[in-house]
Scaffold this motif. Structure first.
Motif, PDB file in Angstrom:
ATOM      1  N   TYR A  13       0.817  -1.209   0.000  1.00  0.00           N
ATOM      2  CA  TYR A  13       0.000   0.000   0.000  1.00  0.00           C
ATOM      3  C   TYR A  13       0.854   1.265   0.000  1.00  0.00           C
ATOM      4  N   PHE A  14       2.049   1.185   0.592  1.00  0.00           N
ATOM      5  CA  PHE A  14       2.929   2.352   0.543  1.00  0.00           C
ATOM      6  C   PHE A  14       3.393   2.609  -0.885  1.00  0.00           C
ATOM      7  N   PHE A  15       3.697   1.547  -1.637  1.00  0.00           N
ATOM      8  CA  PHE A  15       4.089   1.729  -3.024  1.00  0.00           C
ATOM      9  C   PHE A  15       2.930   2.275  -3.849  1.00  0.00           C
ATOM     10  N   PHE A  16       1.702   1.842  -3.536  1.00  0.00           N
ATOM     11  CA  PHE A  16       0.542   2.422  -4.199  1.00  0.00           C
ATOM     12  C   PHE A  16       0.477   3.930  -3.942  1.00  0.00           C
ATOM     13  N   PHE A  17       0.711   4.321  -2.694  1.00  0.00           N
ATOM     14  CA  PHE A  17       0.714   5.750  -2.375  1.00  0.00           C
ATOM     15  C   PHE A  17       1.843   6.463  -3.099  1.00  0.00           C
TER      16      PHE A  17
END
Length: 788
Positions: free
Chosen positions: A207-211
């Motif tokens: 999810y951090f990479f998505f952000f």
């Protein structure tokens, strides 16, 4: 099976017989010593609340046993309390041999837990535990609150346990286990916890990479929520105290509440943003904001008002329930408003809610304490991530259907996604290669500064692992370049023997780790100096050899290099053979496809990106060469690659390391680099150069200011920097804004970004050379010499 039922019947009879006697002594005899691997001593244990009195063991021994009350159930939860509790029970060993058990007396987060063994009115053993003392001072060094119970033949002893906390829930399970049973329980918990924490780590990173790619705050909130809920569980399980704060202290003392508050805030922000609460209900949105204020107040209280700390735990649990009610209310209103039901998303939230409701009710002593209730939040969070992943799969399916129906719109979105992917890959390249640059250069520096064979061997393992990681990063980036047909070959002189020695060194270490025999055969008369793309030829070799090692579990991997010369051209032949699993005939044709391996099962078993042969084939085609694979299933594979490069004939061939004299004869270098670690790497490299002065600037603007004040002969320019990046700084220098005399100063790009678009941009704005990180000190020095 008969033994199992005999054991259960005995336990039932034994416990029923002793149930009515609240001060009965637990007996270990020949009949039950082998059957009772785990037993709760609650029916033999009595408890007294000493309130705020700090009684000594001598004072407790004087208290009448009639004032002690029998524990009510198997896993007694004493609730939120700061009181001193004393537990009392007796055990007698009626056997003719020593017996040893381990006693679990409370949760891992108890502040103080002390055990006293009393024989004939005297204390003969004292053990202490609790997270308010350094971990090394525990009598039994384990994340749980455990004590050793040891009885000699026919010995009878009384045991007193003192429990004290700071307001958190005190639990008194009083469970006796054999050493073997303790190992069994611990192993099971490690499997469950490992799976749980693994899910959290994967979810938080994903999810951090998505952000990072999409700049949507909802991904950041969820990623941070997962991180802090993981830290909360890490604290509740005792791991945070054991591994992060083993010396106890303020953070260890308050970690549970701190992480609970922070995770609660991010869960609220995630739900509020994802469900767009502001649009569906102004009142609900106000309640969310009010909740954050309450969280902030609680945080202020536990940090600055220590005497109120004991109220923090019940307040936090109440706020947690309030938050869950808000989320459920938001879902209900959203579904009523839109009429849509996202089944997997709903199941995910319900799993989370159910898990935390059970956990919170257990903290309020409304549910019994056991493995399920104690770890219900883990189960709920784990299931939540699983269901949200299924929800994402449905989203992908829907996008695919929309693509088939609306081709024009889908094509536009695809182009936008390609641009985003290029941006993402460019940034991820910079973020991954920058620390790799530091690691590899530090290791090289350490190897050169020590004579210790052991340290040098360890450095070689680190270098090899870093090189492998760098290779994987390059494969990912090259995959994108190949798809866009942006990959290009560079022409430069290189030493073939030196390249082969580097490959041999890396592969030998990897083969050794798998107990494989690696053999390198070089044809006599191999040329020394060639002209071509050294990094791409190395990439071909490493991908072929890595593939052979990955699918070979026993036997050998052989690498043969041959050459022939025709009209000034060198025909190189690489032959890699192995005794691995081989490839089925029906899969030979698809083995070059991207993300392809023999099967999904093998992919899970062996790992890897599945890009190796895909990239090898593309690079071989760029060299106008050929690749051929012959394989027999369960016997092995032979891969043959043929390339053609130019030969550089030199009268006297001298190794590069011996030829270079690191002397710039009074030249001054300006390094423009924002990363302190990268600056340190360049300092380690250049400090060994003679007659060389190096200055450092942290961004392009600072670099231009320094050029106004001092005269430099060359600039080493990073590209991605704050305030003014390397592109902007170079353009300003070429305009003469750093001084007309410096308008044509040589500028070398030194960057972790290896995208082709970046290389083209560097040339467009007037940089002289481009070097990628990790930095090779010989290439750096040679490039600087060419410029000056």
């Amino acid at each position: 099976m008969k033994k199992k039922y005999t054991k259960l019947l005995f336990l039932a009879t034994f416990l029923l017989f002793n149930f009515s006697n609240c001060f009965a002594q637990f007996l270990v005899n020949k009949t039950n010593s082998e059957l009772l691997e785990e037993v709760s001593l609650h029916q033999y244990t009595s408890i007294i609340n000493a309130k705020q009195k700090h009684l000594s063991i001598d004072e407790v021994l004087k208290i009448s046993k009639e004032k002690f009350k029998l524990l009510e159930n198997e896993n007694s939860d004493l609730g939120f309390s700061k009181d001193n509790y004393w537990l009392y029970f007796s055990i007698k060993n009626e056997t003719n041999s020593d017996v040893k058990y381990y006693l679990e007396s409370s949760r891992p987060i108890i502040d103080y837990a002390n055990l006293y063994k009393v024989v004939n009115g005297k204390v003969v053993d004292y053990q202490k535990s609790g997270d308010n003392i350094p971990f090394d001072e525990r009598s039994f060094k384990h994340r749980k609150t455990l004590f050793t119970v040891y009885l000699m033949p026919n010995e009878s002893a009384y045991y007193y346990i003192n429990l004290k906390s700071d307001g958190e829930v005190i639990n008194a399970p009083v469970i006796l286990r054999t050493p073997m049973k303790l190992v069994e329980v611990t192993s099971f918990e490690q499997i469950v916890f490992g799976f749980f924490y693994g899910i959290l780590i994967i979810a938080s990173i994903l999810y951090f990479f998505f952000f990072y790619a999409m700049k949507e705050r909802v991904f950041l909130y969820y990623s941070l929520y997962v991180v802090f809920i993981g830290l909360l569980q890490f604290s509740l399980d005792g791991y945070f105290y054991q591994f992060i704060t083993p010396n106890s202290g303020w953070l260890s003392h308050k970690s549970v509440l701190l992480f609970a508050i922070i995770s609660g805030v991010f869960l609220g922000k995630y739900a509020q943003t994802f469900l767009e609460v502001k649009k569906i209900s102004a009142r609900l949105n106000f309640c969310y904001n009010l909740l954050y204020v309450l969280f902030a107040g609680l945080l202020f209280m536990i940090i600055f008002v220590s005497e109120w700390f004991e109220y923090g735990y019940p307040i936090m649990n109440a706020l947690g329930l309030f938050l869950l009610i808000l989320i459920i209310s938001s879902l209900v209103i959203l579904y009523k408003t839109t009429g849509k039901i996202y089944h997997f998303f709903t199941l995910g939230i319900l799993s989370l809610v159910t898990g935390f409701v059970i956990f919170i009710l257990k903290n309020f002593s409304l549910l019994p304490y056991n493995f399920i209730t104690e770890n219900s939040s883990k189960l709920g969070t784990g299931l939540e991530v699983v269901f949200l992943s299924l929800s994402m799969a449905n989203l992908i399916k829907k996008l695919k259907e929309d693509k088939e129906k609306h081709q024009t719109v889908a094509l536009q979105k695809s182009e936008e996604m390609n641009e985003m992917k290029s941006y993402f890959l460019s940034n991820i390249s910079h973020e991954l290669r920058t620390p790799l640059n530091t690691i590899m250069n530090f290791v090289e520096s350490i190897q050169g500064e020590t004579d210790s064979k052991s340290i040098q061997e360890k450095c070689e393992f680190i270098r090899s692992s870093s090189s492998s990681l760098l290779s994987s990063v390059n494969d990912i980036l090259d995959f994108s370049k190949i798809e866009k047909e942006e990959i290009k070959l560079e022409e430069a002189e290189f030493n073939l023997h030196q390249l082969l020695e580097e490959v041999r060194s890396d592969i030998t270490l990897r083969a050794k780790s798998k107990n494989l025999d690696f053999q390198l055969f070089l044809q006599n008369g191999l040329p020394n100096t060639l002209k071509g793309d050294c990094s791409r030829i190395r990439q071909i070799m490493m991908n072929l050899l890595s593939n052979a090692l990955k699918f070979t579990n026993e036997g050998f991997v052989k690498f043969r290099v041959e050459s022939s010369v025709e009209q000034g051209k060198v025909n190189l032949t690489f032959i890699v053979s192995d005794t691995g699993e081989g490839i089925a005939k029906e899969k030979i044709d698809s083995i070059y496809d991207s993300f392809s391996q023999q099967s999904i099962d093998n992919k899970r078993k062996y790992g890897g990106l599945g890009l190796g042969l895909y990239i090898v084939k593309a690079l071989v085609q760029l060299h106008k060469g050929s690749i051929d694979i012959q394989s027999i299933e369960n016997q092995g594979t032979v891969c043959t690659v043929k390339l053609t490069v130019d030969e550089v004939v030199k009268k006297e061939e001298v190794l590069l390391a011996d030829a270079i004299e690191y002397d710039l004869r009074g030249k001054r270098i300006l390094v423009v680099e924002d990363n302190a670690m990268n600056q340190m790497v360049l300092k380690m490299i250049t400090k060994k150069w003679l007659n060389t002065e190096v200055d450092y600037a942290f961004n392009g603007e600072e670099g231009i200011q320094m050029m106004h004040k001092s005269k430099y002969d060359i600039v080493l320019m990073d590209l991605q920097m704050p305030i003014m990046d390397g592109y902007e700084a170079t353009i300003e220098i070429r305009k003469g804004n750093s001084g007309m005399n410096d308008k044509n100063i040589p500028i070398i790009a030194v960057t972790a970004d290896v995208m082709e678009t970046t290389k083209d941009r560097v040339k467009e704005i007037g940089m002289n050379f481009y070097l990628s990180k990790p930095i090779n000190k010989e290439i750096l020095f040679e490039t600087i010499q060419k410029c000056i």
